[in-house]
Design a protein around this motif. Structure first.
Motif, PDB file in Angstrom:
ATOM      1  N   GLU A 182      -5.126   1.454  -3.653  1.00 42.15           N
ATOM      2  CA  GLU A 182      -4.050   1.575  -2.670  1.00 42.15           C
ATOM      3  C   GLU A 182      -4.567   1.321  -1.258  1.00 42.15           C
ATOM      4  OE1 GLU A 182      -1.943   5.252  -2.997  1.00 42.15           O
ATOM      5  OE2 GLU A 182      -1.033   4.729  -4.931  1.00 42.15           O
ATOM      6  N   TYR A 183      -5.784   1.750  -0.999  1.00 40.29           N
ATOM      7  CA  TYR A 183      -6.374   1.509   0.322  1.00 40.29           C
ATOM      8  C   TYR A 183      -6.593   0.012   0.534  1.00 40.29           C
ATOM      9  CZ  TYR A 183      -9.391   2.188   4.390  1.00 40.29           C
ATOM     10  OH  TYR A 183      -9.929   2.162   5.658  1.00 40.29           O
ATOM     11  N   GLU A 225      -4.875  -2.387  -0.808  1.00 43.32           N
ATOM     12  CA  GLU A 225      -3.558  -2.983  -0.595  1.00 43.32           C
ATOM     13  C   GLU A 225      -3.094  -2.789   0.842  1.00 43.32           C
ATOM     14  OE1 GLU A 225      -1.576  -4.909  -2.570  1.00 43.32           O
ATOM     15  OE2 GLU A 225      -3.407  -4.968  -3.775  1.00 43.32           O
ATOM     16  N   LEU A 226      -3.380  -1.621   1.402  1.00 44.07           N
ATOM     17  CA  LEU A 226      -3.040  -1.377   2.804  1.00 44.07           C
ATOM     18  C   LEU A 226      -3.747  -2.379   3.709  1.00 44.07           C
ATOM     19  CD1 LEU A 226      -1.943   0.307   5.212  1.00 44.07           C
ATOM     20  CD2 LEU A 226      -3.938   1.787   4.947  1.00 44.07           C
ATOM     21  N   LEU A 236      -8.759   8.166   2.676  1.00 46.63           N
ATOM     22  CA  LEU A 236      -7.755   8.232   1.619  1.00 46.63           C
ATOM     23  C   LEU A 236      -6.971   9.539   1.702  1.00 46.63           C
ATOM     24  CD1 LEU A 236      -9.276   5.751   0.532  1.00 46.63           C
ATOM     25  CD2 LEU A 236      -9.087   6.730  -1.759  1.00 46.63           C
ATOM     26  N   GLU A 296      -5.450  -0.408  10.342  1.00 44.61           N
ATOM     27  CA  GLU A 296      -6.522   0.414   9.785  1.00 44.61           C
ATOM     28  C   GLU A 296      -7.909  -0.078  10.133  1.00 44.61           C
ATOM     29  OE1 GLU A 296      -8.347   3.497   7.509  1.00 44.61           O
ATOM     30  OE2 GLU A 296      -6.395   3.236   8.468  1.00 44.61           O
ATOM     31  N   LEU A 321      -4.613   9.462   4.709  1.00 42.29           N
ATOM     32  CA  LEU A 321      -3.480   8.557   4.501  1.00 42.29           C
ATOM     33  C   LEU A 321      -2.655   8.917   3.268  1.00 42.29           C
ATOM     34  CD1 LEU A 321      -5.396   5.234   5.259  1.00 42.29           C
ATOM     35  CD2 LEU A 321      -3.645   6.295   6.703  1.00 42.29           C
ATOM     36  N   ARG A 322      -3.098   9.938   2.532  1.00 42.37           N
ATOM     37  CA  ARG A 322      -2.426  10.391   1.314  1.00 42.37           C
ATOM     38  C   ARG A 322      -2.325   9.278   0.280  1.00 42.37           C
ATOM     39  NH1 ARG A 322       2.360  14.511   3.500  1.00 42.37           N
ATOM     40  NH2 ARG A 322       0.949  15.871   4.673  1.00 42.37           N
ATOM     41  N   LEU A 323      -3.435   8.579   0.109  1.00 39.63           N
ATOM     42  CA  LEU A 323      -3.513   7.528  -0.891  1.00 39.63           C
ATOM     43  C   LEU A 323      -4.222   8.066  -2.125  1.00 39.63           C
ATOM     44  CD1 LEU A 323      -4.570   4.523   1.391  1.00 39.63           C
ATOM     45  CD2 LEU A 323      -2.266   5.158   0.633  1.00 39.63           C
ATOM     46  N   ARG A 324      -3.803   7.598  -3.282  1.00 34.06           N
ATOM     47  CA  ARG A 324      -4.339   8.146  -4.534  1.00 34.06           C
ATOM     48  C   ARG A 324      -5.729   7.604  -4.863  1.00 34.06           C
ATOM     49  NH1 ARG A 324       0.421   6.648  -8.544  1.00 34.06           N
ATOM     50  NH2 ARG A 324       0.202   4.754  -7.285  1.00 34.06           N
ATOM     51  N   ASP A 325      -5.972   6.325  -4.543  1.00 36.11           N
ATOM     52  CA  ASP A 325      -7.245   5.734  -4.923  1.00 36.11           C
ATOM     53  C   ASP A 325      -7.573   4.568  -3.993  1.00 36.11           C
ATOM     54  OD1 ASP A 325      -5.621   3.599  -5.803  1.00 36.11           O
ATOM     55  OD2 ASP A 325      -5.493   4.461  -7.815  1.00 36.11           O
TER      56      ASP A 325
END
Length: 297
Positions: free
Chosen positions: A72-73, A75-76, A62, A84, A65-69
């Motif tokens: 979001e991961y 969803e990716l 996270l 990924e 990838l600069r994801l907040r939570d």
């Protein structure tokens, strides 16, 4: 000599709150999605007891990838799973490997199989092919390459001999391609083989060793998901799949062993890890030694 690679130490601690020091918390729905995704894509069954481990290890992804939570991961993964998948598999599994691990397998190669195969290929002009499935950071295929190169030198045979090395982890494959290892990773390699098959680093590379170019010639390193389509057609004289199927459930193991059987000729060999067994999972193979199986004729 190739530039050194810094390996992921895989040490991570699980977060305890969404805004905690260790990062966001993995929620129930997110863990349920990840469990199903990992099983469908990698064949790895994650138990409830693995939740904290998954949370801790994926917090690093996270951040990268600069994801907040974790939502979001997830969803990716839903929208671009291929980008990924390798990183995810690398994060949740542990690549434990070594040069000449389970030496009895190499003894069988040296004393029996390689001499027989080389003589046979020399007579009929066939190809010698060995597959290291789940090669991790490369120690296994390079160890096989050492004994193969030595056998070819002893016999003076000029045959088409290659080793295919595959893995899902992009980080592990990168190190395997570089073929650069710290001296403390060479514990299973004899002094004679260290001198013969490794180039000692100097200056900024002091304490490192690079595999000999001859070994690189014998080994082809490629990414591969064992659960997806396989581009190669075989046949292979032997397949090494050691300490890989421990992550799989019974149906996945059965399918994988059936696919391996199709890649081997009658009398071909399959090598498993010391804690793995094919008992009750396949009728295509017979056990002939410690975690060594031969395809039935």
């Amino acid at each position: 000599m190739a530039a050194p690679v810094m390996t992921d130490d895989r040490v991570a601690s699980a977060g305890s709150s969404a805004a905690g020091l260790n990062g966001p918390t993995l929620q129930d729905t997110e863990f349920a999605f990840l469990r199903q995704f990992v099983y469908d894509q990698c064949g790895i069954a994650l138990s409830d007891q693995k939740r904290q481990l998954v949370q801790g290890r994926l917090q690093r992804r996270l951040r990268a990838l600069r994801l907040r939570d974790f939502s979001e991961y997830c969803e990716l993964l839903k929208h671009d799973p291929a980008s990924e998948l390798g990183e995810l598999a690398s994060a949740i599994s542990t690549n434990v490997t070594a040069f000449f691990r389970e030496m009895h397998h190499y003894d069988l190669l040296i004393e029996k199989l390689l001499p027989e195969w080389i003589e046979q290929k020399r007579r009929d002009g066939g190809r010698l092919r060995i597959w290291s499935a789940g090669c991790s950071t490369g120690e296994e295929p390079y160890a096989i390459a050492m004994v193969l190169a030595e056998a070819l030198e002893r016999t003076g045979a000029k045959i088409d001999a290659k080793i295919l090395a595959t893995d899902l982890s992009p980080q592990a494959l990168e190190q395997a391609r570089r073929g650069v290892y710290a001296f403390d990773r060479l514990g299973g390699v004899s002094d004679e083989r260290r001198k013969r098959w490794f180039l000692r680093g100097q200056g900024e590379y002091d304490g490192l060793a690079s595999v000999h170019p001859r070994l690189r010639e014998l080994v082809t390193i490629l990414p591969l998901n064992l659960l997806h389509d396989w581009p190669m057609q075989g046949p292979f004289d032997a397949i090494f799949c050691r300490n890989v199927v421990i992550y799989f459930d019974k149906p996945t193991k059965e399918k994988l062993f059936a696919r391996y059987a199709r890649m081997l000729p009658s009398g071909g060999y399959l090598f498993l890890g010391h804690s793995e067994s094919m008992h009750g999972l396949s009728n295509d193979f017979e056990l002939i030694g410690r975690t060594v199986y031969r395809k039935r004729t």
